[in-house]
Design an enzyme around this catalytic site. Sequence first.
Site, mmCIF file in Angstrom:
data_model
loop_
_atom_site.group_PDB
_atom_site.id
_atom_site.type_symbol
_atom_site.label_atom_id
_atom_site.label_comp_id
_atom_site.label_asym_id
_atom_site.label_seq_id
_atom_site.Cartn_x
_atom_site.Cartn_y
_atom_site.Cartn_z
ATOM 1 N N ARG A 30 -5.157 18.422 15.378
ATOM 2 C CA ARG A 30 -4.614 17.398 14.889
ATOM 3 C C ARG A 30 -4.086 17.050 13.537
ATOM 4 O O ARG A 30 -4.896 16.902 12.886
ATOM 5 C CB ARG A 30 -5.472 15.952 15.378
ATOM 6 C CG ARG A 30 -5.941 15.971 16.944
ATOM 7 C CD ARG A 30 -6.758 14.567 16.796
ATOM 8 N NE ARG A 30 -7.793 14.340 16.038
ATOM 9 C CZ ARG A 30 -8.983 15.065 15.985
ATOM 10 N NH1 ARG A 30 -9.391 15.741 17.350
ATOM 11 N NH2 ARG A 30 -10.035 15.028 15.123
ATOM 12 N N LYS B 157 0.660 8.578 12.634
ATOM 13 C CA LYS B 157 0.385 7.068 12.358
ATOM 14 C C LYS B 157 1.002 6.701 11.107
ATOM 15 O O LYS B 157 1.482 7.414 10.336
ATOM 16 C CB LYS B 157 -1.337 6.886 12.480
ATOM 17 C CG LYS B 157 -1.972 7.899 11.383
ATOM 18 C CD LYS B 157 -3.346 7.973 11.668
ATOM 19 C CE LYS B 157 -4.147 8.955 10.428
ATOM 20 N NZ LYS B 157 -5.278 9.225 10.866
ATOM 21 N N TYR C 23 6.007 -6.023 -20.713
ATOM 22 C CA TYR C 23 4.817 -6.960 -21.126
ATOM 23 C C TYR C 23 3.668 -6.774 -21.642
ATOM 24 O O TYR C 23 3.109 -5.169 -21.338
ATOM 25 C CB TYR C 23 4.457 -7.288 -19.341
ATOM 26 C CG TYR C 23 5.545 -8.156 -18.397
ATOM 27 C CD1 TYR C 23 6.185 -9.259 -18.931
ATOM 28 C CD2 TYR C 23 6.114 -7.361 -17.342
ATOM 29 C CE1 TYR C 23 6.897 -10.004 -17.996
ATOM 30 C CE2 TYR C 23 6.965 -8.103 -16.327
ATOM 31 C CZ TYR C 23 7.749 -9.257 -16.941
ATOM 32 O OH TYR C 23 8.484 -9.957 -16.145
ATOM 33 N N CYS D 46 6.650 -3.269 -14.465
ATOM 34 C CA CYS D 46 7.072 -4.362 -14.006
ATOM 35 C C CYS D 46 7.516 -4.330 -12.492
ATOM 36 O O CYS D 46 7.409 -3.105 -11.787
ATOM 37 C CB CYS D 46 8.340 -4.925 -14.697
ATOM 38 S SG CYS D 46 8.808 -4.616 -16.472
ATOM 39 N N ARG E 183 -17.668 6.345 12.855
ATOM 40 C CA ARG E 183 -16.598 5.362 12.925
ATOM 41 C C ARG E 183 -16.262 4.939 14.336
ATOM 42 O O ARG E 183 -17.093 4.122 14.695
ATOM 43 C CB ARG E 183 -15.239 6.296 12.484
ATOM 44 C CG ARG E 183 -14.220 5.207 12.004
ATOM 45 C CD ARG E 183 -13.038 5.896 11.066
ATOM 46 N NE ARG E 183 -12.482 7.081 12.017
ATOM 47 C CZ ARG E 183 -11.448 7.623 11.561
ATOM 48 N NH1 ARG E 183 -10.911 7.324 10.095
ATOM 49 N NH2 ARG E 183 -10.723 8.867 12.057
ATOM 50 N N ASP F 107 10.040 -4.773 -10.672
ATOM 51 C CA ASP F 107 11.116 -4.120 -10.312
ATOM 52 C C ASP F 107 11.791 -3.021 -11.009
ATOM 53 O O ASP F 107 12.730 -2.378 -10.541
ATOM 54 C CB ASP F 107 12.512 -5.335 -10.034
ATOM 55 C CG ASP F 107 11.858 -6.652 -9.183
ATOM 56 O OD1 ASP F 107 11.111 -6.319 -8.260
ATOM 57 O OD2 ASP F 107 11.872 -7.581 -10.186
ATOM 58 N N HIS G 251 -14.144 14.014 15.473
ATOM 59 C CA HIS G 251 -13.077 13.941 13.828
ATOM 60 C C HIS G 251 -14.268 14.458 12.855
ATOM 61 O O HIS G 251 -15.427 13.818 12.789
ATOM 62 C CB HIS G 251 -12.815 12.650 13.941
ATOM 63 C CG HIS G 251 -11.831 12.594 12.721
ATOM 64 N ND1 HIS G 251 -10.767 13.575 12.373
ATOM 65 C CD2 HIS G 251 -12.012 11.769 11.554
ATOM 66 C CE1 HIS G 251 -10.063 13.100 11.359
ATOM 67 N NE2 HIS G 251 -10.667 11.972 10.638
HETATM 68 C C1 PLP Z 1 -5.598 10.544 10.536
HETATM 69 C C2 PLP Z 1 -6.423 11.332 11.664
HETATM 70 C C3 PLP Z 1 -6.045 12.780 11.819
HETATM 71 C C4 PLP Z 1 -5.362 13.662 11.053
HETATM 72 O O1 PLP Z 1 -5.964 13.815 9.617
HETATM 73 P P1 PLP Z 1 -4.974 14.620 8.482
HETATM 74 O O2 PLP Z 1 -6.142 14.982 7.475
HETATM 75 O O3 PLP Z 1 -4.104 13.776 7.970
HETATM 76 O O4 PLP Z 1 -4.608 15.981 9.174
HETATM 77 C C5 PLP Z 1 -6.625 13.473 12.752
HETATM 78 N N1 PLP Z 1 -7.584 13.074 13.724
HETATM 79 C C6 PLP Z 1 -7.938 11.643 13.458
HETATM 80 C C7 PLP Z 1 -8.856 10.930 14.374
HETATM 81 C C8 PLP Z 1 -7.286 10.968 12.477
HETATM 82 O O5 PLP Z 1 -7.768 9.577 12.429
#
Ligand code: PLP
Length: 369
Positions: free
Chosen positions: A217, A38, A263, A309, A136, A311, A164
């Site tokens: 994942r 992502k 600056y 700055c 979530r 750039d 998750h």
């Molecule tokens: C981003 C995400 C991951 C990956 O997590 P990492 O900590 O970067 O390995 C896995 N599952 C879900 C649902 C995520 O949103």
Amino acid sequence: METNYRPTKAIVDLSAIDHNIKLLKKRVEGAKLIAVVKADAYGHGVLQIVRQALRSGASMLAVATPDEAIHLRENGVEAELLVMGASPVRFIEVAIKHNINLTAYSMEWLEAAAEELEREVGSLKIHMKFDTGMRRIGFQPEEAEAVFGFVGQHPFSVEGLYTHFATADEAENPLFLKQVKEINTIRKKWRGKDLLFHVSNSAAAILHPELSFDAVRTGISIYGITPSAYVKKEMPFKLQQAMSLETEIVHVKKVKKGETLSYGATYMCEKDEWIATLPIGYADGLIRGLQGQEVLVQGERMPIVGRICMDQCMIRLTERFPVGEKVQLLGSQKGDTILIEDWAEKLGTIPYEIPCILTNRVPKEYTGG
Ligand SMILES: *Cc1c(COP(=O)(O)O)cnc(C)c1O
């Protein structure tokens, strides 16, 4: 026509991606690796990373949004692909056409999706996401029976079941154990066809390989970034940071004791100092909070001084270096390394944010593929 006259560039080492994926795969023994790509592969450039990840043994890809999934399909990526975020049901038609797995996350979404499917030919591949503590997106655990009943009666092809973790990157948190228990209970209630059961992000894959089940994942770790300071302490192996950021000195001068620079004139030289100017600034992602962060010149650490700055920025040299001298802002030079984790610490944030703040003005080069 040459389009890049500035020496500032990010270099992504694909052999580091290969190294990290192979280590992670070994860690999770037999479980599949879903490469999380992502946000443009955490700022690393999604098409190049995907190609390498699949070559290195990733079995599947995961993105956050429908648009990210379409981008991959339109660029010829055919691997199994999951959208982890919420997709509007009007995306279903495209998802079916492009063989994209969607996340089913609420009864409301399932019902709307089922209605949409009445107008479609073919079935929609879904992964059922349960909310076991992250709060979530996801079905609530007590909805499991209803969800499993509903998906069985409609043209869904149920490919996966997942959750998750909210605290996988910390020392044993009771919430983590509660989430593991909840998802296992839900899994036992499933009576349908075989599906891919996956719960672990990078931190869980590294710290709890016994929870790898069918797949993990992994995002941050494949880029060679450790999810948290706690995980770093417990690391059973060493990841390689794929991203480097470098530029060259474009101007050098001696600034006299008592004189100020940049600056706001906030930095005053304590003695006569060699000050170099670098062609990189906050519009590139070198945000102002990085004032004081060290860079490497000839393997030696030198600080960014004065305000950064848009750039450009200035660094204090230990001695005079010539214009054209290479400067490493992230990555290794002569045995020393500036880590993405160092920037995160300096900024009081998590390493995840760092590669995402580098902007498109910084061209990317790929090595080691
Ligand atoms: C981003 C995400 C991951 C990956 O997590 P990492 O900590 O970067 O390995 C896995 N599952 C879900 C649902 C995520 O949103």
